[in-house]
Design an enzyme around this catalytic site. Structure first.
Site, PDB file in Angstrom:
ATOM      1  N   ASP A  77       0.834  -1.194   0.000  1.00 29.79           N
ATOM      2  CA  ASP A  77       0.000   0.000   0.000  1.00 29.79           C
ATOM      3  C   ASP A  77       0.868   1.242   0.000  1.00 29.79           C
ATOM      4  OD1 ASP A  77      -2.392   1.789   0.775  1.00 29.79           O
ATOM      5  OD2 ASP A  77      -3.271  -0.203   0.783  1.00 29.79           O
ATOM      6  N   HIS A 111      -3.816   6.113   3.453  1.00 30.52           N
ATOM      7  CA  HIS A 111      -4.509   4.917   2.990  1.00 30.52           C
ATOM      8  C   HIS A 111      -3.932   3.632   3.573  1.00 30.52           C
ATOM      9  CE1 HIS A 111      -5.637   1.936  -0.212  1.00 30.52           C
ATOM     10  NE2 HIS A 111      -6.760   2.627  -0.214  1.00 30.52           N
ATOM     11  N   SER A 116     -11.022  -0.806  -1.100  1.00 37.16           N
ATOM     12  CA  SER A 116      -9.763  -0.741  -0.361  1.00 37.16           C
ATOM     13  C   SER A 116      -9.950  -1.148   1.092  1.00 37.16           C
ATOM     14  CB  SER A 116      -9.187   0.686  -0.394  1.00 37.16           C
ATOM     15  OG  SER A 116      -8.471   0.908  -1.562  1.00 37.16           O
TER      16      SER A 116
END
Length: 1358
Positions: free
Chosen positions: A107, A334, A520
């Protein structure tokens, strides 16, 4: 990939998640999104599907919706676990909470300081390693220095750094490097820091302005009427200081502090220390000696924080024997959020724990900070290497994008190896591009070895995390969640999991948690659930296999939706951890096998697919037969005798829909696989979507459910026969989450659609997703999308392109949360009109001649307005590399799991811009493909001759604004096969430049072939009647309209359109790029016009004798040899001196010789005593000046003439050269006088002279020096503009010697603005020196930071 939505929206590469806000925010739409928005499946009921755990599914679904929100359930909804049975599993097996499982998070990077990510539930370190796989944080530390007697070293930034005396360094060698700290931060953090720093800078700057204004005011009060010239200059100087400060405030651009990095080996480990004083307000903070040294994170698991202002955590890793330092920060929140969903542990807030709080993780940063968090091939490959090296059990990857080819590419090949050989379980998001079908992204939704996860929202999540007024009565798939099937027929979505959570985020966000939603978030939820299974299986001593886990997940999921086709949205359903564990326990003695499916049309070997997907009319208008190959695949290393030979399964084949799919009832499957045929007969099906599965059941163990599934998807389209080609859908009713899918065959001849959507019957605002998708071979799905909000009942119109003859899916979806709380049904009428103008050329190519190109146009559907428009607005110039270097990369992080070593090819290209322009590099072979690409990397870097980097990019090149100048572009390619890289050594690259508005060419159209030459027969527009062709010509651009700097071989590019919308007046109808359908047009730039004067002989007869001409030739040859002599050693300088004396005696008054002698002196000094050297320069300059008849020169230039004869032209050039030699001599003399004056006053040499050498002056007094300087300066002013960049240095010196530093700054700034490319470092050094003398320390700091941007010591690492 996808950038987080709360940052920037960039084309189609985004991490798969959506809104970051705790309030409900509908996801934004993208231009050809790769991480996207999703789809809500209307009312979701439970149905029993083959192999699903359906006995209690109604009861389970009821449990999800029959809830009452209280504080406890609210907190639990923020981190959903009930939906997937994780809470039930943990209640029954509290010790199987992920302990023993290690997850690799592919990620944007994980913050080790984030809440809940320090330790596991059993007290072990949560994060085992943090790695920047992209290289975006790499620093070149190959430069080695030694400490001086005071214990100081010279940092790479030029700063003197005190080393802590307690640090052990047996070798005494310190590796140094530096980094602009903003390069390590996200755009969001950088923006916050810039605001904070600008406030503090502005305070100091306003103080400086106030002081400057005060001095000017005091002067004006003291000198009311200024007559004296010197006083006028003083006033001008004070005014210039005020003006400079004000302009500086307007042009403020903070490039960020510079941090020095020091790396050394303490005898056991590589250690790292940073000097971060530039980040601190207190000069006593951030010193190198006070830094607590770090080492590679995996060894001691320690991290640092740059400063309290940024609150940004970082870790370090040292590679290649200390030559590379990697400073690891995250490229967005994220990755931390994803890691928190999967594994966070909050001992005091257990309801906010991640799904597997006992699991450990490694952070593999694949989101490149240099590219706004976009993933790169290098990052993906290194991440896989790290996952294998750390013996991870699972991988979670919440990144992806649409793809040209499913289940294809280098990354997919490496993933297959990792899964099949090393038994890692790879989980990935399916994408956020729904609700249309065939929108799953790569790699999660398109790769057979990866478990692709869709995003589900439960009533509890809606009420709690999303805080909606009234939650939906049942759970459903998020509207934006991507749907299957893949273009080759695979299901695409494997399972679903909760797609939203309030989870930890990095400390630099200045908050502990944040709501994000998207696939996600669904992927780590599923990955955490699988980690619970791995934890249990390991504890029981069973072997862990991704094949077994996937089978268990798919066969125990709770189906979501009422129709078989809903599987395309949710996969096999909502995963259930507890049921999957029960299933896995029963599989203890069952072979670990995956069933590879290859399908092709009977009698055809290609194409090979993984499912049956009948989408276009040619596929579903008759019965078809398909050959299916089922091949059991064991993990690499399986025993031939113990596993492969004994393998034999009796398979009973079932179909969920026997009406149109027929297959054998049984087959015997052995290790070598088995083929069988399937007949699909869709001829009697109604229009719309039809989905079924052909699946195999083990006759000896039917409890296992399907061992394999063959998806069969048929989209039978409505045929539009009426003309004009129109279709309408009236009275469609919508509630939150409801989706309407319409399929129709786009009429042949259609190229665009004009549609109108009318809404009625509702009160509060409504939001709709409108998607259309068409699929063509070897293309990404052709997708048009729009998010439309209606504040009240109304109508909206839009137009979009289509491809005639292919099935189009139209999806209208009311966003899942839009209208919740309002019980009004929304009614929608949707009208579609198909339009099209068929042309005989998809791309128009003008070959560079004067001949036009004929276009045949025809309207097949209805009358259309033919109104062609064409522009050329770009130029594309081809380049081949000037250098190609092949190298073997370090084994530290570039050795593949197979043992192969990665190689790198560095290609260097040179190009020049005559004017500033917006450019984009294009590599047709490689661009626009990350996952479906066999090459690992295509990273490029554009830099000027000073090594300043202006642009970086990878798969998706961006346009970058570059000033005029020369540039190097370095392209970095990686692969383990040297033969592939060898073939790329002459790779053609295009530099595409956007033309300025004034350069854009609008092409003309003609009704006659001679129109472009004769200028008649202009074609404007007409009405095309159905079935009747019309022809016209598009003419080439006039040669005098071609943009300058259009070399032969370059191509002008643009767009051409033919039709005009009928829906409403088309805005910008003369711009084809604003038309819904436009085509590419290009013009090949022809050879340049020959030089008419080239080869023209001299019209003047030479009057010199042969002996005179020979003497001149000999003289010039001697001077040429003299000028080429080296002057490095003392011996070489002595020989040069002797020859100069000899030549001067031979040609005593020959100005070109004397100018060469002066030029040679400028670069000869190598001693301590500087004044004699400057005196020698002054003497040499005087000799040049004395050799020139200045009166004759002045007379010549006083008489302005434009010579027409060759002899006059020669005289002009000679006189101009003589003037330049005179000016240069006066200029160098002035600089030498100034340096002597500085040395006489005991000051540090000003470095203003271009030479900067030494000597000893004894015969001149200070006063006479200044007088000589002023006299020399006045003489120079007679011949040249002393404010020009070539001679302005001397004017700056003059003002500085006079104490007028403000005026000196103004002159210098003007020179910098006018300076030719590339920027000259000495000008900025002069500016720094002036700022230091004035005492504006805040500007000195600012300019020093900019020096590292403009004049870096080296290019950054790839």
């Amino acid at each position: 990939m996808q950038i987080p939505l709360f940052e920037a929206v960039r084309q189609s590469f985004q991490p798969f998640f959506l809104s970051p806000s705790v309030s409900l925010i509908a996801p934004k739409r993208f231009i050809s999104r790769g991480g996207r928005r999703g789809f809500g499946a209307g009312k979701c009921r439970v149905r029993a599907m083959p192999g699903s755990s359906s006995a209690n599914s109604v009861e389970d679904n009821a449990a999800l919706r029959n809830f009452k929100l209280n504080e406890s359930t609210f907190m639990a909804s923020l981190m959903p676990k009930t939906e997937i049975g994780a809470d039930r599993f943990l209640e029954a097996h509290p010790d199987f909470d992920g302990r023993g499982a290690v997850i690799a998070i592919f990620d944007s990077g994980v913050d080790p300081a984030a809440a809940g990510l320090q330790v596991t539930s059993d007290g072990k370190p949560k994060i085992l390693d943090v790695i920047d796989c992209t290289g975006s944080g790499d620093i070149d530390t190959s430069n080695v220095v030694k400490a001086n007697a005071d214990g100081c070293i010279c940092g790479a930034s030029g700063a003197s750094l005190l080393v802590n005396s307690s640090w052990k360094n047996p070798s005494g060698e310190w590796h140094v490097g530096y980094k602009l700290v903003y390069e390590l931060f996200t755009d969001t953090l950088t923006s916050r820091l810039k605001r904070e720093r600008e406030k503090k800078w502005d305070e100091k700057h306003q103080e400086a302005i106030a002081e400057a204004v005060k001095c000017l005011d005091e002067f004006d009060k003291k000198h009311v009427k200024v007559e004296d010239a010197n006083l006028k200059r003083v006033h001008e100087d004070l005014q210039n200081r005020v003006d400079f400060l004000r302009k500086q405030a307007d042009s403020y651009d903070d490039k960020g502090p510079v941090i020095d990095a020091v790396v050394w080996h303490d005898g056991e480990l590589w250690r790292v220390a940073l000097d971060t004083q530039s980040l601190e307000d207190d000069p006593e903070r951030g010193k190198l000696a006070d830094f607590v040294p770090l080492t590679n994170y995996r060894i001691e698991r320690k991290f640092g924080v740059f400063s309290s202002l940024d609150a940004c955590s970082f870790v370090v890793n040292v590679y290649d024997e200390g030559k590379i330092l990697s400073i690891v920060t995250d490229s967005s929140p994220h990755g931390t959020h994803v890691a928190g969903i999967a594994t966070a542990f909050h001992p005091k807030e257990p309801l906010l724990n991640g799904v597997a709080p006992g699991a450990q993780l490694i952070s593999c940063k694949i989101g490149d900070s240099r590219l706004g968090s976009m993933e790169t091939g290098t990052g993906l490959t290194r991440a896989l290497i790290a996952a294998v090296e750390h013996k991870c059990d699972l991988i979670n990857m919440s990144y992806g994008e649409s793809t040209l080819l499913p289940d294809y590419g280098r990354f997919v090949d490496l993933v297959n190896e990792v899964v099949n050989k090393h038994r890692l379980i790879f989980v990935s998001s399916a994408g956020n591009s729904g609700p249309a079908l065939s929108t799953v992204g790569a790699p999660g939704g398109t790769s057979s070895s990866i478990i692709g996860v869709g995003a589900y929202v439960s009533p509890a999540m809606a009420a709690g995390a999303h805080a909606v007024v009234e939650p939906p009565s049942e759970g459903l798939e998020y509207t934006w969640s991507s749907r299957g099937p893949t273009v080759d027929g695979d299901l695409g979505v494997c399972i679903s999991a909760p797609g939203g959570a309030v989870a930890p985020v990095p400390t630099w966000t200045l908050q502990r948690r944040m709501l994000m939603n998207g696939t996600s978030m669904a992927s780590p939820s599923a990955c955490g659930g699988i980690a619970l299974l791995v934890s249990a299986v390991k504890a029981k001593g069973f072997p862990v296999s991704p094949y077994t886990v996937r089978e268990a997940l798919e066969n125990t999921s709770i189906p979501v939706g009422v129709l078989p086709g809903d599987k395309l949205s949710t996969g096999q359903g909502l995963m259930q951890v507890d049921k999957a564990y029960e299933y896995i326990q029963k599989l203890h003695n069952v072979p670990c096998v995956r069933y590879q499916i290859k399908i092709n049309r009977a009698g055809q070997s290609t194409p090979v697919s993984r499912g049956i997907y009948l989408r276009d009319a040619s596929a579903y208008q008759q019965s078809t037969e398909w050959t299916v190959q089922i091949e059991p695949k064991f993990h690499e290393g399986a025993s031939n005798l113990d596993q492969l030979v004994p393998f034999e399964e009796c398979i009973q084949l079932h179909s969920t829909e026997n009406a149109f799919v027929r297959a054998p009832e049984y087959l015997l499957l052995t290790h070598n696989g088995r083929n069988f045929n399937v007949v699909v007969d869709p001829t009697n099906l109604s229009d719309g979507l039809h989905y079924c599965e052909l699946y195999g059941i083990d006759c000896k163990a039917p409890w296992r459910g399907p061992l394999f599934r063959i998806p069969v998807t048929i989209t039978k389209a409505m045929v539009i026969k009426n003309r004009p080609a129109q279709i309408s859908f009236s009275g469609m009713s919508f509630v939150p989450g409801h989706i309407e899918r319409k399929f129709f065959e786009v009429p042949t001849g259609a190229s665009w659609v004009e549609a109108t959507m009318r809404t009625s019957g509702f009160d509060t605002a409504r939001r709709f997703f409108i998607d259309t998708v068409q699929i063509s071979p070897l293309q990404r799905p052709m997708k048009w999308e729009s998010v439309i909000s209606f504040s009240s009942p109304s109508a909206k119109s839009f137009a979009f392109p289509v491809e005639g003859g292919r099935t189009m899916e139209l999806v209208i979806a009311q966003f899942w949360s839009s209208g919740l709380g309002s019980h009004e049904t929304t009614f929608v009428d949707f009208e579609i009109g198909f339009h099209g103008i068929n042309i005989n050329k998809e791309e128009v190519v003008l070959d560079g001649s004067e001949g036009p190109v004929r276009i045949d146009a025809e309207a097949l559907l209805s009358s259309e307005k033919l109104a062609p428009a064409a522009i050329l607005n770009k130029i594309r110039v081809p380049y081949r590399p000037i250098d190609a270097k092949l190298s073997t990369l370090s084994t530290d992080r570039d050795k593949l799991p197979s043992g192969k070593q990665t190689l790198a090819l560095m290609l260097t290209y040179k190009f020049k811009l005559e004017d500033g322009a917006e450019v984009k590099p294009q590599i047709p072979l490689l661009n626009n493909r990350i996952y479906d690409n066999k090459f690992e990397s295509q990273f490029y870097m554009i830099s000027d001759l000073n090594k300043r980097v202006y642009a970086m990019g990878d798969v998706y090149p961006n346009s970058s604004k570059l000033p005029k100048g020369e540039y190097n572009l370095q392209l970095y390619l990686r692969h383990d096969n040297v033969q592939y890289l060898e073939k790329m050594k002459q790779l053609v690259l295009f530099i595409e430049r956007n033309l300025e508005d004034k350069e854009v060419i609008r092409l003309s159209f003609y009704s006659e072939p001679d129109g472009p030459v004769m200028g008649n027969g202009s074609f404007k527009s007409s009405v095309l009647l159905p079935g009747l062709k019309e022809a016209f010509y598009v003419g080439p651009p006039a040669k005098d309209k071609l943009p300058k700097n259009s070399p032969e071989g370059s191509v002008l590019l643009g767009a051409i359109s033919y039709g005009r919308l009928t829906l409403e007046v088309q805005e910008g109808s003369k711009n084809p790029q604003k038309n819904p359908v436009s085509y590419r047009i290009s013009y090949q730039v022809p050879p340049n016009k020959p030089d008419e004067d080239k080869g023209k002989g001299s019209s003047t007869t030479c009057t010199k004798s042969v002996s005179e001409r020979l003497e001149e030739e000999v003289r010039d040859a001697k001077i040429k040899v003299f000028a080429s002599l080296k002057r490095v050693t003392d011996e070489e300088r002595s020989e040069w001196k002797k020859l100069s004396i000899s030549l001067k005696s031979e040609y005593p008054k020959y100005t070109p010789l004397l100018a060469k002698i002066l030029e040679g002196l400028l670069y000869q000094y190598d001693g301590e005593d500087k004044i004699p050297h400057y005196e020698e320069i002054i003497d040499a300059a005087d000799e040049v000046v004395d050799s020139i008849d200045r009166d004759e020169l002045a007379k010549y230039f006083a008489h302005k003439s434009d010579p027409e004869e060759d002899e006059a032209e020669k005289i002009k050039k000679k006189m101009e050269m003589t003037r330049d030699q005179l000016a240069d001599a006066l200029y160098q003399k002035g600089l030498a006088l100034a340096e002597i004056e500085s040395l006489k006053q005991g000051e540090k040499p000003s470095a203003l002279a271009s030479s900067g050498r030494a000597g000893d002056q004894s015969g001149l007094e200070a006063k006479s020096l200044l007088d000589l300087f002023e006299e020399n300066f006045k003489e120079l002013k007679k011949w040249v503009d002393v404010k020009s960049s070539k001679y302005g240095n001397l004017l700056v010196v003059r003002e500085r010697l006079s104490g007028r530093l403000g005026t000196a700054l103004k002159v210098l700034n003007d020179m910098i603005q006018e300076d030719s490319d590339p920027p000259k470092k000495k000008l900025y050094e002069m500016k720094l020196s002036l700022l230091e003398h004035i005492g504006w320390s805040h500007l000195v700091t600012y300019e020093k930071q900019w020096m590292h941007v403009r004049f870096p010591s080296s290019l950054p690492l790839f």
